[in-house]
Scaffold this active site. Structure first.
Site, PDB file in Angstrom:
ATOM      1  N   TYR A  64       6.199  -3.888  -5.553  1.00  0.00           N
ATOM      2  CA  TYR A  64       4.943  -3.352  -5.605  1.00  0.00           C
ATOM      3  C   TYR A  64       5.156  -2.325  -6.910  1.00  0.00           C
ATOM      4  O   TYR A  64       5.977  -1.261  -6.822  1.00  0.00           O
ATOM      5  CB  TYR A  64       4.597  -2.463  -4.354  1.00  0.00           C
ATOM      6  CG  TYR A  64       4.307  -3.182  -3.228  1.00  0.00           C
ATOM      7  CD1 TYR A  64       4.204  -4.861  -3.391  1.00  0.00           C
ATOM      8  CD2 TYR A  64       4.330  -2.580  -1.762  1.00  0.00           C
ATOM      9  CE1 TYR A  64       4.053  -5.201  -2.072  1.00  0.00           C
ATOM     10  CE2 TYR A  64       4.156  -3.437  -0.817  1.00  0.00           C
ATOM     11  CZ  TYR A  64       3.898  -4.653  -0.955  1.00  0.00           C
ATOM     12  OH  TYR A  64       3.543  -5.687   0.368  1.00  0.00           O
ATOM     13  N   PHE A 213      -3.195  -7.184   5.564  1.00  0.00           N
ATOM     14  CA  PHE A 213      -4.632  -7.366   5.063  1.00  0.00           C
ATOM     15  C   PHE A 213      -5.493  -7.247   6.469  1.00  0.00           C
ATOM     16  O   PHE A 213      -6.413  -7.871   6.850  1.00  0.00           O
ATOM     17  CB  PHE A 213      -5.088  -8.748   4.469  1.00  0.00           C
ATOM     18  CG  PHE A 213      -4.480  -9.069   3.239  1.00  0.00           C
ATOM     19  CD1 PHE A 213      -3.988  -8.152   2.373  1.00  0.00           C
ATOM     20  CD2 PHE A 213      -4.467 -10.405   2.481  1.00  0.00           C
ATOM     21  CE1 PHE A 213      -3.422  -8.150   1.137  1.00  0.00           C
ATOM     22  CE2 PHE A 213      -3.965 -10.483   1.493  1.00  0.00           C
ATOM     23  CZ  PHE A 213      -3.264  -9.643   0.492  1.00  0.00           C
ATOM     24  N   PRO A 214      -5.042  -6.086   7.253  1.00  0.00           N
ATOM     25  CA  PRO A 214      -5.773  -5.962   8.658  1.00  0.00           C
ATOM     26  C   PRO A 214      -7.267  -5.503   8.244  1.00  0.00           C
ATOM     27  O   PRO A 214      -8.240  -5.771   9.134  1.00  0.00           O
ATOM     28  CB  PRO A 214      -5.135  -4.585   9.059  1.00  0.00           C
ATOM     29  CG  PRO A 214      -4.662  -3.881   8.066  1.00  0.00           C
ATOM     30  CD  PRO A 214      -3.941  -5.016   7.056  1.00  0.00           C
ATOM     31  N   GLY A 216      -8.655  -6.724   5.409  1.00  0.00           N
ATOM     32  CA  GLY A 216      -9.232  -8.092   4.636  1.00  0.00           C
ATOM     33  C   GLY A 216      -8.564  -7.829   3.258  1.00  0.00           C
ATOM     34  O   GLY A 216      -8.795  -8.826   2.455  1.00  0.00           O
ATOM     35  N   PRO A 220     -12.592  -6.885   1.084  1.00  0.00           N
ATOM     36  CA  PRO A 220     -12.730  -6.211   2.589  1.00  0.00           C
ATOM     37  C   PRO A 220     -13.521  -7.234   3.625  1.00  0.00           C
ATOM     38  O   PRO A 220     -14.518  -8.193   3.095  1.00  0.00           O
ATOM     39  CB  PRO A 220     -14.011  -5.059   2.133  1.00  0.00           C
ATOM     40  CG  PRO A 220     -13.552  -4.955   0.584  1.00  0.00           C
ATOM     41  CD  PRO A 220     -13.167  -6.240  -0.008  1.00  0.00           C
ATOM     42  N   LEU A 221     -13.070  -7.135   4.844  1.00  0.00           N
ATOM     43  CA  LEU A 221     -13.909  -8.026   5.858  1.00  0.00           C
ATOM     44  C   LEU A 221     -15.248  -7.900   5.834  1.00  0.00           C
ATOM     45  O   LEU A 221     -15.714  -6.646   5.934  1.00  0.00           O
ATOM     46  CB  LEU A 221     -13.447  -7.378   7.317  1.00  0.00           C
ATOM     47  CG  LEU A 221     -12.048  -7.733   7.651  1.00  0.00           C
ATOM     48  CD1 LEU A 221     -11.881  -6.848   8.988  1.00  0.00           C
ATOM     49  CD2 LEU A 221     -11.872  -9.098   7.938  1.00  0.00           C
TER      50      LEU A 221
HETATM   51  N1  NAP Z   1       4.164  -9.226   3.624  1.00  0.00           N
HETATM   52  C1  NAP Z   1       3.089  -9.531   2.709  1.00  0.00           C
HETATM   53  O1  NAP Z   1       3.241 -10.607   2.050  1.00  0.00           O
HETATM   54  C2  NAP Z   1       2.054  -8.389   2.401  1.00  0.00           C
HETATM   55  C3  NAP Z   1       0.840  -8.879   1.442  1.00  0.00           C
HETATM   56  C4  NAP Z   1      -0.084  -7.922   1.355  1.00  0.00           C
HETATM   57  C5  NAP Z   1       0.157  -6.619   2.024  1.00  0.00           C
HETATM   58  N2  NAP Z   1       1.244  -6.334   2.745  1.00  0.00           N
HETATM   59  C6  NAP Z   1       1.149  -4.880   3.100  1.00  0.00           C
HETATM   60  O2  NAP Z   1       0.241  -4.746   4.298  1.00  0.00           O
HETATM   61  C7  NAP Z   1      -0.559  -3.629   4.050  1.00  0.00           C
HETATM   62  C8  NAP Z   1      -2.071  -3.712   4.163  1.00  0.00           C
HETATM   63  O3  NAP Z   1      -2.538  -4.531   3.221  1.00  0.00           O
HETATM   64  P1  NAP Z   1      -3.474  -4.039   2.085  1.00  0.00           P
HETATM   65  O4  NAP Z   1      -3.521  -2.609   1.633  1.00  0.00           O
HETATM   66  O5  NAP Z   1      -3.528  -4.988   1.164  1.00  0.00           O
HETATM   67  O6  NAP Z   1      -4.981  -4.598   2.610  1.00  0.00           O
HETATM   68  P2  NAP Z   1      -5.821  -3.699   3.802  1.00  0.00           P
HETATM   69  O7  NAP Z   1      -5.363  -2.829   4.501  1.00  0.00           O
HETATM   70  O8  NAP Z   1      -6.654  -4.864   4.507  1.00  0.00           O
HETATM   71  O9  NAP Z   1      -6.997  -3.003   3.036  1.00  0.00           O
HETATM   72  C9  NAP Z   1      -6.837  -2.189   1.923  1.00  0.00           C
HETATM   73  C10 NAP Z   1      -8.212  -1.999   1.190  1.00  0.00           C
HETATM   74  O10 NAP Z   1      -9.154  -1.288   2.057  1.00  0.00           O
HETATM   75  C11 NAP Z   1      -9.720  -0.269   1.619  1.00  0.00           C
HETATM   76  N3  NAP Z   1      -9.797   0.794   2.548  1.00  0.00           N
HETATM   77  C12 NAP Z   1      -8.997   1.360   3.743  1.00  0.00           C
HETATM   78  N4  NAP Z   1      -9.666   2.026   4.064  1.00  0.00           N
HETATM   79  C13 NAP Z   1     -10.850   2.143   4.097  1.00  0.00           C
HETATM   80  C14 NAP Z   1     -11.790   3.159   4.537  1.00  0.00           C
HETATM   81  N5  NAP Z   1     -11.856   3.887   5.536  1.00  0.00           N
HETATM   82  N6  NAP Z   1     -12.902   3.076   3.680  1.00  0.00           N
HETATM   83  C15 NAP Z   1     -13.074   2.004   2.718  1.00  0.00           C
HETATM   84  N7  NAP Z   1     -12.117   1.409   2.210  1.00  0.00           N
HETATM   85  C16 NAP Z   1     -11.082   1.216   2.871  1.00  0.00           C
HETATM   86  C17 NAP Z   1      -8.692   0.199   0.417  1.00  0.00           C
HETATM   87  O11 NAP Z   1      -9.189   0.954  -0.639  1.00  0.00           O
HETATM   88  P3  NAP Z   1      -9.040   2.586  -0.992  1.00  0.00           P
HETATM   89  O12 NAP Z   1      -7.824   2.513  -1.437  1.00  0.00           O
HETATM   90  O13 NAP Z   1     -10.011   2.801  -1.680  1.00  0.00           O
HETATM   91  O14 NAP Z   1      -8.990   3.270   0.711  1.00  0.00           O
HETATM   92  C18 NAP Z   1      -7.874  -1.005   0.088  1.00  0.00           C
HETATM   93  O15 NAP Z   1      -8.812  -1.558  -1.093  1.00  0.00           O
HETATM   94  C19 NAP Z   1      -0.074  -3.330   2.452  1.00  0.00           C
HETATM   95  O16 NAP Z   1      -0.091  -1.885   1.955  1.00  0.00           O
HETATM   96  C20 NAP Z   1       1.165  -3.849   2.188  1.00  0.00           C
HETATM   97  O17 NAP Z   1       2.388  -2.907   2.825  1.00  0.00           O
HETATM   98  C21 NAP Z   1       2.032  -7.193   2.975  1.00  0.00           C
END
Ligand code: NAP
Length: 288
Positions: A64, A213-214, A216, A220-221
């Site tokens: 990252y 991606f909990p 989305g 976003p979902l």
């Molecule tokens: N193993 C793998 O291959 C892999 C792949 C992807 C991700 N990951 C891990 O999974 C974690 C979670 O995934 P992710 O962060 O990509 O996706 P996510 O948790 O599904 O979604 C994050 C997105 O949601 C927004 N968000 C969060 N809370 C919000 C709220 N209350 N209101 C409005 N928007 C909101 C964030 O924007 P804001 O910043 O504006 O809040 C961000 O754009 C990552 O941080 C990473 O550690 C692992």
């Protein structure tokens, strides 16, 4: 023993007790998960807020940024509280275009484990996930050489626990025949439920399932059913999505990502939302 007021309580990963409500640090890097964040102080504040609110599980990777989120974690939180467990992953590099080329040969994996140790400022990594597949999802194929390399680094004392990520059920079983795993980190959310059977099987084995991606991820979902249920509960759709995951199975650990301390607080409050059996039945129709 760790007690927490965070929604979902705690889970034990191997010998490590973590809050089921964790934090995913990927969104702290710059656009496309490349380079530094626009708001560096804001990124450091999100990490400090996470720990102040009692979160003891942070998910990251040297890929990252690359290394940007690890360095932010170190700057914000080192020396780490004993209760904090940082989970990292290896198996992909970054290219200049921001792509994620696989790097699962033994030499790359060893280099990546050392890079995570150095950038996080640790002597031992609590938990390392081997990331498989590609950006489109899991791909079939043996993980033996790569996972044996990590098991060897574990025997050398550089890693406490192992997991796999972006893995098929066959690869999960293949890993377990080589060394114990404490978690599987795959893509899963209300609308993307390919791993339903795997989650239940892992729950029976006491192995954690950590959906990435909990919310989305980068898209976003969106679902009219989700919006309807959220409106009825006077809650944000994201709150409903997180509360649903905590209810889905006790072995699910949350690592929602955000670059905003306000969103982090909102998500913690939202995940505590109580869902009725009718709500659950309605939400269950989304990803089926
Ligand atoms: N193993 C793998 O291959 C892999 C792949 C992807 C991700 N990951 C891990 O999974 C974690 C979670 O995934 P992710 O962060 O990509 O996706 P996510 O948790 O599904 O979604 C994050 C997105 O949601 C927004 N968000 C969060 N809370 C919000 C709220 N209350 N209101 C409005 N928007 C909101 C964030 O924007 P804001 O910043 O504006 O809040 C961000 O754009 C990552 O941080 C990473 O550690 C692992």
């Amino acid at each position: 023993m760790l007690t927490t007021s965070l929604p979902g309580g705690t889970w034990t990963l191997g010998g490590l007790t973590v809050t089921r409500f964790g934090y995913g640090a990927m969104q702290l890097a710059g656009p496309g998960v490349m380079g530094p964040p626009a708001d560096r102080d804001g990124a450091l504040a999100v990490l400090r807020t996470a720990v102040e609110l009692g979160i003891t599980h942070i998910d990251t990777s040297a890929a990252y940024g690359p290394t940007v989120t690890n360095q932010l974690i170190r700057e914000a939180l080192h020396p780490y509280p004993d209760s904090l467990h940082i989970v990292t992953k290896v198996g992909a590099n970054r290219d200049p275009q921001g792509g994620w080329p696989p790097a699962r040969d033994p030499q790359s994996l060893r280099r990546s484990v050392h890079e995570n140790l150095d950038t996080l400022g640790l002597d031992v990594l609590d938990l390392v996930n081997l990331r498989l597949g590609d950006a489109a999802g899991p791909l079939p194929g043996s993980l033996a050489e790569a996972f044996e390399t990590l098991a060897d680094l574990q025997r050398q004392g550089l890693i406490r626990h192992l997991g796999v990520s972006n893995a098929t059920p066959e690869q999960v079983a293949e890993a377990q025949a080589i060394a114990p795993i404490v978690c599987v980190q795959n893509m899963y959310n209300l609308a993307h439920r390919h791993d339903d059977e795997l989650i239940d099987a892992l729950a029976g084995q006491g192995v954690a399932y950590v959906p990435f991606f909990p919310l989305g991820g980068f898209s976003p979902l969106q679902s009219s059913v989700l919006s309807t249920v959220a409106a009825r509960l006077e809650a944000a759709p994201m709150s409903v999505a997180l509360a649903w995951l905590l209810r889905r199975s006790p072995n699910i650990l949350l690592i929602p990502g955000t670059s905003s301390a306000a969103h982090l607080r909102e998500n913690i409050a939202g995940a505590a939302l109580s869902l009725s059996n009718d709500d659950l039945a309605e939400l269950d129709t989304i990803g089926r």
